[in-house]
Design an enzyme around this catalytic site. Structure first.
Site, PDB file in Angstrom:
ATOM      1  N   GLU A   1       0.854  -1.184   0.000  1.00  0.00           N
ATOM      2  CA  GLU A   1       0.000   0.000   0.000  1.00  0.00           C
ATOM      3  C   GLU A   1       0.893   1.238   0.000  1.00  0.00           C
ATOM      4  OE1 GLU A   1      -3.041   0.045   3.038  1.00  0.00           O
ATOM      5  OE2 GLU A   1      -2.880   2.210   3.274  1.00  0.00           O
TER       6      GLU A   1
ATOM      7  N   GLU B   1      -2.767  11.775   3.167  1.00  0.00           N
ATOM      8  CA  GLU B   1      -3.557  11.195   4.249  1.00  0.00           C
ATOM      9  C   GLU B   1      -3.414  12.036   5.513  1.00  0.00           C
ATOM     10  OE1 GLU B   1      -4.573   6.726   5.857  1.00  0.00           O
ATOM     11  OE2 GLU B   1      -2.482   7.181   5.375  1.00  0.00           O
TER      12      GLU B   1
END
Length: 313
Positions: free
Chosen positions: A129, A134
């Site tokens: 990932e 974020e």
């Protein structure tokens, strides 16, 4: 050692030029992505809508070549706040990914927006990932990270950002569960409300066989070659995040990734850190209660994507 060598362990001068393979904007972005409607894998207080439902409720709009991806900010939502999660139909193995944003979800208590890539969810974290954008709650600084199976570490040397953790394994000893290897941006306009106040900006992620690197530029500082047919990362200086310098086989730890953009609420990160954020706990004792009962707070919790371009060598 020369700065270029620090940033690029491979020979930049001999690397093939990047060429555009996918240009997602406006209606082409929506037609090239699937709308995820299953239960949120991160246990958020969210209800992901289909494209038809999202468009009917005004959560998805096309404005020329830009795409608006919002959340419900009108109704109380005891069963989860309606939102969208898009996943690219194509999968990728290495490349240069450039996201031009006019707006991202604001720095608002309860929110957890992300722009990222990952491999097959059933095999996670084996296929890896890559988190490019974020953050949660009132964060103003972007958090970039990699999440892998055992056997991938970095040094992070030559990153402009602050190296927080160096072991990308999601169960690494001495790190919070699922922390992975993380680097925090050095820019105070890299996330949320400050990003929007600066007029948006551009993120780039370069994924090669030897490293994964991420750059960020506010609107006024975007390199000219980002609009060219063949942008050249060698001209951009040190990245905000240089995921390199440790021991990692990037070809085996990062496989067949889809591009994802979403906005969730509470859940495994935002929910778990609610109590440690005084600004948020002053609003409510519970993340889910606040998100469910204060729709107007999320009027600025939207993405406005000008374009997403993918280049390959």
């Amino acid at each position: 050692m020369l700065r270029a060598a620090l940033c690029y362990p491979y020979n930049v001068s001999s690397a093939a030029a990047y060429a555009l393979v996918d240009n997602y904007s406006g209606s082409s972005l929506l037609s090239s992505f699937n709308f995820f409607t299953d239960r949120d894998p991160t246990n958020g207080h969210v209800k992901y809508l289909s494209q038809a439902d999202a468009q009917n409720q005004g959560l998805v709009k096309i404005d020329g070549t830009s795409v608006y991806l919002g959340v419900d900010h009108t109704n109380k939502a005891p069963g989860g706040r309606p939102s969208v999660r898009l996943q690219s139909k194509k999968t990728y193995n290495r490349g240069l990914f450039i996201l031009d944003l006019a707006h991202m979800p604001s720095s608002t208590c309860g929110t957890w927006p992300s722009f990222w890539t990952w491999g097959d969810s059933k095999l996670w974290p084996i296929n890896g990932e890559i988190d490019i954008i974020e953050g949660v709650h009132t964060n103003n600084v972007n958090a970039m990270s990699l999440h892998t199976a055992n056997g991938c570490t970095i040094s992070g040397s030559s990153s402009l950002g602050r190296v927080v953790t160096k072991d990308c394994y999601v169960q690494a000893t001495g790190q919070t569960s699922n922390a992975g290897c993380g680097i925090e941006s050095s820019s105070g306009t890299s996330f949320g409300t400050p990003f929007n106040s600066a007029g948006g900006g551009v993120y780039a992620m370069e994924w090669t066989s030897s490293a994964i690197r991420m750059w960020y530029w506010p609107r006024a500082s975007v390199p000219a070659d980002l609009s060219s047919p063949s942008p050249n990362p060698a001209n951009w200086g040190n990245p905000q995040a240089n995921f390199a310098g440790g021991s990692c086989d990037y070809n085996n730890h990062f496989i067949d990734h889809r591009i994802i953009v979403d906005t969730t609420f509470c859940g495994d990160w935002a929910g778990a850190t609610w109590a440690s954020n005084p600004s948020c706990t002053a609003l409510s004792n519970s993340c889910t209660d606040y998100v469910a009962n204060n729709p107007a707070a999320f009027a600025e919790s939207y993405w406005k994507i000008n374009s997403l371009k993918v280049f390959r060598q």
